[in-house]
Scaffold this motif. Structure first.
Motif, mmCIF file in Angstrom:
data_model
loop_
_atom_site.group_PDB
_atom_site.id
_atom_site.type_symbol
_atom_site.label_atom_id
_atom_site.label_comp_id
_atom_site.label_asym_id
_atom_site.label_seq_id
_atom_site.Cartn_x
_atom_site.Cartn_y
_atom_site.Cartn_z
ATOM 1 N N THR A 248 7.953 -9.022 -9.370
ATOM 2 C CA THR A 248 8.392 -8.382 -8.123
ATOM 3 C C THR A 248 7.207 -7.726 -7.435
ATOM 4 O O THR A 248 7.033 -7.834 -6.213
ATOM 5 C CB THR A 248 9.488 -7.332 -8.406
ATOM 6 N N GLY A 249 6.364 -7.054 -8.216
ATOM 7 C CA GLY A 249 5.176 -6.414 -7.648
ATOM 8 C C GLY A 249 4.181 -7.412 -7.100
ATOM 9 O O GLY A 249 3.599 -7.200 -6.024
ATOM 10 N N ILE A 250 3.975 -8.518 -7.800
ATOM 11 C CA ILE A 250 3.022 -9.536 -7.351
ATOM 12 C C ILE A 250 3.408 -10.081 -5.980
ATOM 13 O O ILE A 250 2.554 -10.313 -5.112
ATOM 14 C CB ILE A 250 2.935 -10.671 -8.389
ATOM 15 N N SER A 251 4.697 -10.251 -5.753
ATOM 16 C CA SER A 251 5.161 -10.822 -4.471
ATOM 17 C C SER A 251 5.420 -9.757 -3.406
ATOM 18 O O SER A 251 5.909 -10.078 -2.319
ATOM 19 C CB SER A 251 6.443 -11.636 -4.701
ATOM 20 N N GLY A 252 5.071 -8.512 -3.702
ATOM 21 C CA GLY A 252 5.374 -7.424 -2.771
ATOM 22 C C GLY A 252 4.733 -7.602 -1.401
ATOM 23 O O GLY A 252 3.507 -7.691 -1.291
ATOM 24 N N ASP A 253 5.547 -7.648 -0.370
ATOM 25 C CA ASP A 253 5.055 -7.820 1.000
ATOM 26 C C ASP A 253 6.230 -7.566 1.937
ATOM 27 O O ASP A 253 7.188 -8.341 1.959
ATOM 28 C CB ASP A 253 4.511 -9.235 1.203
ATOM 29 N N ILE A 254 6.158 -6.506 2.725
ATOM 30 C CA ILE A 254 7.295 -6.138 3.581
ATOM 31 C C ILE A 254 7.556 -7.150 4.693
ATOM 32 O O ILE A 254 8.606 -7.105 5.333
ATOM 33 C CB ILE A 254 7.120 -4.733 4.185
ATOM 34 N N SER A 255 6.610 -8.063 4.901
ATOM 35 C CA SER A 255 6.808 -9.064 5.965
ATOM 36 C C SER A 255 7.294 -10.394 5.424
ATOM 37 O O SER A 255 7.540 -11.331 6.199
ATOM 38 C CB SER A 255 5.502 -9.276 6.730
ATOM 39 N N ALA A 256 7.471 -10.500 4.104
ATOM 40 C CA ALA A 256 7.854 -11.774 3.490
ATOM 41 C C ALA A 256 9.364 -11.965 3.540
ATOM 42 O O ALA A 256 10.056 -11.960 2.520
ATOM 43 C CB ALA A 256 7.346 -11.832 2.054
ATOM 44 N N LEU A 266 3.084 -6.986 12.348
ATOM 45 C CA LEU A 266 4.334 -6.809 13.086
ATOM 46 C C LEU A 266 5.310 -5.981 12.267
ATOM 47 O O LEU A 266 5.979 -5.093 12.801
ATOM 48 C CB LEU A 266 4.949 -8.167 13.421
ATOM 49 N N ALA A 267 5.401 -6.269 10.978
ATOM 50 C CA ALA A 267 6.299 -5.504 10.112
ATOM 51 C C ALA A 267 5.898 -4.028 10.090
ATOM 52 O O ALA A 267 6.757 -3.137 10.158
ATOM 53 C CB ALA A 267 6.286 -6.084 8.706
ATOM 54 N N LEU A 268 4.607 -3.758 10.014
ATOM 55 C CA LEU A 268 4.132 -2.370 10.019
ATOM 56 C C LEU A 268 4.440 -1.692 11.352
ATOM 57 O O LEU A 268 4.886 -0.538 11.383
ATOM 58 C CB LEU A 268 2.632 -2.325 9.740
ATOM 59 N N ARG A 269 4.226 -2.387 12.446
ATOM 60 C CA ARG A 269 4.499 -1.803 13.768
ATOM 61 C C ARG A 269 5.979 -1.518 13.956
ATOM 62 O O ARG A 269 6.358 -0.653 14.749
ATOM 63 C CB ARG A 269 4.003 -2.742 14.876
ATOM 64 N N SER A 270 6.806 -2.241 13.222
ATOM 65 C CA SER A 270 8.255 -2.076 13.356
ATOM 66 C C SER A 270 8.791 -0.872 12.588
ATOM 67 O O SER A 270 9.964 -0.528 12.722
ATOM 68 C CB SER A 270 8.959 -3.357 12.891
ATOM 69 N N ILE A 271 7.961 -0.252 11.777
ATOM 70 C CA ILE A 271 8.385 0.944 11.049
ATOM 71 C C ILE A 271 8.279 2.130 12.013
ATOM 72 O O ILE A 271 7.216 2.720 12.198
ATOM 73 C CB ILE A 271 7.523 1.188 9.790
ATOM 74 N N PRO A 288 -6.835 3.728 -1.446
ATOM 75 C CA PRO A 288 -6.468 4.406 -0.197
ATOM 76 C C PRO A 288 -6.874 3.654 1.067
ATOM 77 O O PRO A 288 -6.220 3.788 2.098
ATOM 78 C CB PRO A 288 -7.170 5.766 -0.300
ATOM 79 N N GLN A 289 -7.946 2.867 1.008
ATOM 80 C CA GLN A 289 -8.350 2.143 2.217
ATOM 81 C C GLN A 289 -7.285 1.158 2.671
ATOM 82 O O GLN A 289 -7.148 0.882 3.872
ATOM 83 C CB GLN A 289 -9.700 1.442 2.032
ATOM 84 N N ASP A 290 -6.503 0.625 1.724
ATOM 85 C CA ASP A 290 -5.419 -0.280 2.106
ATOM 86 C C ASP A 290 -4.328 0.478 2.859
ATOM 87 O O ASP A 290 -3.795 -0.001 3.869
ATOM 88 C CB ASP A 290 -4.834 -0.955 0.868
ATOM 89 N N ASN A 291 -3.974 1.648 2.363
ATOM 90 C CA ASN A 291 -2.997 2.485 3.066
ATOM 91 C C ASN A 291 -3.520 2.934 4.417
ATOM 92 O O ASN A 291 -2.769 3.015 5.391
ATOM 93 C CB ASN A 291 -2.653 3.721 2.242
ATOM 94 N N ASN A 292 -4.830 3.228 4.488
ATOM 95 C CA ASN A 292 -5.401 3.679 5.758
ATOM 96 C C ASN A 292 -5.254 2.607 6.822
ATOM 97 O O ASN A 292 -4.911 2.895 7.980
ATOM 98 C CB ASN A 292 -6.873 4.039 5.558
ATOM 99 N N TYR A 293 -5.476 1.351 6.440
ATOM 100 C CA TYR A 293 -5.273 0.243 7.371
ATOM 101 C C TYR A 293 -3.816 0.158 7.803
ATOM 102 O O TYR A 293 -3.512 -0.022 8.999
ATOM 103 C CB TYR A 293 -5.707 -1.065 6.725
ATOM 104 N N GLU A 294 -2.916 0.284 6.852
ATOM 105 C CA GLU A 294 -1.492 0.182 7.161
ATOM 106 C C GLU A 294 -1.063 1.283 8.131
ATOM 107 O O GLU A 294 -0.320 1.025 9.097
ATOM 108 C CB GLU A 294 -0.678 0.257 5.871
ATOM 109 N N VAL A 295 -1.536 2.490 7.894
ATOM 110 C CA VAL A 295 -1.177 3.624 8.750
ATOM 111 C C VAL A 295 -1.645 3.390 10.187
ATOM 112 O O VAL A 295 -0.949 3.742 11.145
ATOM 113 C CB VAL A 295 -1.761 4.928 8.170
ATOM 114 N N GLN A 296 -2.805 2.776 10.346
ATOM 115 C CA GLN A 296 -3.315 2.510 11.694
ATOM 116 C C GLN A 296 -2.435 1.525 12.459
ATOM 117 O O GLN A 296 -2.444 1.499 13.694
ATOM 118 C CB GLN A 296 -4.743 1.979 11.605
ATOM 119 N N CYS A 297 -1.655 0.740 11.736
ATOM 120 C CA CYS A 297 -0.755 -0.237 12.373
ATOM 121 C C CYS A 297 0.638 0.333 12.629
ATOM 122 O O CYS A 297 1.445 -0.325 13.303
ATOM 123 C CB CYS A 297 -0.630 -1.484 11.506
#
Length: 336
Positions: A248-256, A266-271, A288-297
């Motif tokens: 489940t973790g390996i396939s984790g992706d809110i846009s999938a 698009l999925a991030l902008r929709s939150i 944290p750099q991955d989260n930082n990118y996500e937050v910017q979206c």
């Protein structure tokens, strides 16, 4: 005695196309649902976690105060309480259990929240690690329902490096000679211990080991720590259950899913929910750099790292300064 409830989902069509028969979701609630049904907090579990492992963040005077909020902890599929390889009848028992996704988990949690309790508004969804991925998914899948999200120690998409670590944990477990393609006659304990050894250097930071911070928990040497903690940590779980959660973790992706068709930005902008995103500053699984990118979206998100040498496990509730920081920031967030 059982301290949780069971919600019967019936036959469930998973994203994989498999119909999982007689699916169940185990959950526990804390506090009382108010008349307006708007004091709701949803707090999903994480890899190798049960609802009881989330309870460190719940209590009178804490951010997740059951005297103020109605808190629902749904157990992840695969954790041995909700539908899992260890409790599912043939043909999907043991090594035949289908892959379940983060989207599957959240869609079924939504059924619990809406159909069981009649809830249409959620004050907060919060979670750590794979619980954080589920938190992001709630925000992306049900933006009109969720007012706030607070994922900590997890990203909205599992990046390749973390996927490889999770796959390595599976490989270590399956190397046990008693594995038998998931139809073992007894738990593959050597494989479970090996899985713990693979996890150990990723769960905590380099500084944690360099400074021997495990001594604060009573372990005198790194070998003592590995043998008496990490070699034991997964032995209480069924091996197939652990593999299900790792997949489940390996396939984790809110846009999938069909709503976003793999368009992650698009999925991030929709939150649209207000979001407080708290990575561990030294997290090696979900840096944290991955989260930082996500937050910017995301349109209404704030990036606030947990300054800690406890790595990924800064969010597990075992290190008091980190736990107090998370609780205090959630209090502020809920009060805004």
């Amino acid at each position: 005695m059982r301290d949780y409830e069971i919600y019967e989902l019936g036959d469930v069509l998973l994203q994989s196309g498999v119909i999982l028969p007689n699916a169940i979701l185990a959950y526990k609630t804390y506090g009382t649902l108010n008349a307006a049904k708007d004091n709701v907090i949803v707090y999903p579990t994480w890899f190798a976690g049960l609802h009881t492992d989330n309870e460190w963040l719940i209590g009178p005077g804490k951010a997740l105060d059951p005297e103020k909020y109605f808190i629902i902890i749904p157990n992840m599929l695969g954790n041995g309480l909700s539908s899992s390889p260890s409790n599912t009848a043939p043909p999907y028992d043991h090594g035949n259990f289908p892959v379940v996704t983060i989207y599957d988990n959240v869609r079924l949690q939504h059924q619990l929240v809406t159909k069981k309790f009649g809830i249409s508004k959620i004050a907060l969804v919060v979670g750590w690690s794979l619980g954080a991925v589920q938190t992001f998914q709630w925000g992306a899948s049900y933006p009109d329902m969720v007012k706030r999200i607070a994922p900590f120690g997890g990203t909205a998409q599992t990046r390749p490096h973390a996927q490889i670590v999770f796959a390595s944990m599976i490989a270590a477990l399956q190397a046990d000679s008693t594995w038998e393609n998931g139809f073992y006659k007894q738990q593959p304990t050597a494989g479970l211990a090996a899985m713990g050894r693979v996890y150990a250097p990723w769960g905590f930071s380099q500084a944690y080991y360099l400074e021997q911070l495990y001594q604060q928990d009573g372990y005198h040497t790194s070998e003592d720590y590995l043998v008496n903690y990490w070699d034991q940590v997964f032995l209480t779980f069924d091996a197939n259950d652990l593999i299900t959660m790792l997949r489940t973790g390996i396939s984790g992706d809110i846009s999938a899913n069909q709503a976003y068709n793999g368009d992650f930005e698009l999925a991030l902008r929709s939150i649209t929910a207000c979001a407080l995103v708290m990575p561990g500053s030294t997290d090696l699984f979900f840096p944290p750099q991955d989260n930082n990118y996500e937050v910017q979206c995301m349109p209404n998100a704030r990036f606030l790292p947990i300054d800690s040498k406890w790595g990924h496990c800064a969010g597990i509730g075992q290190h008091e300064p980190d736990s107090e920081f998370i609780d205090q920031q959630l209090k502020i967030f809920l009060g805004e």
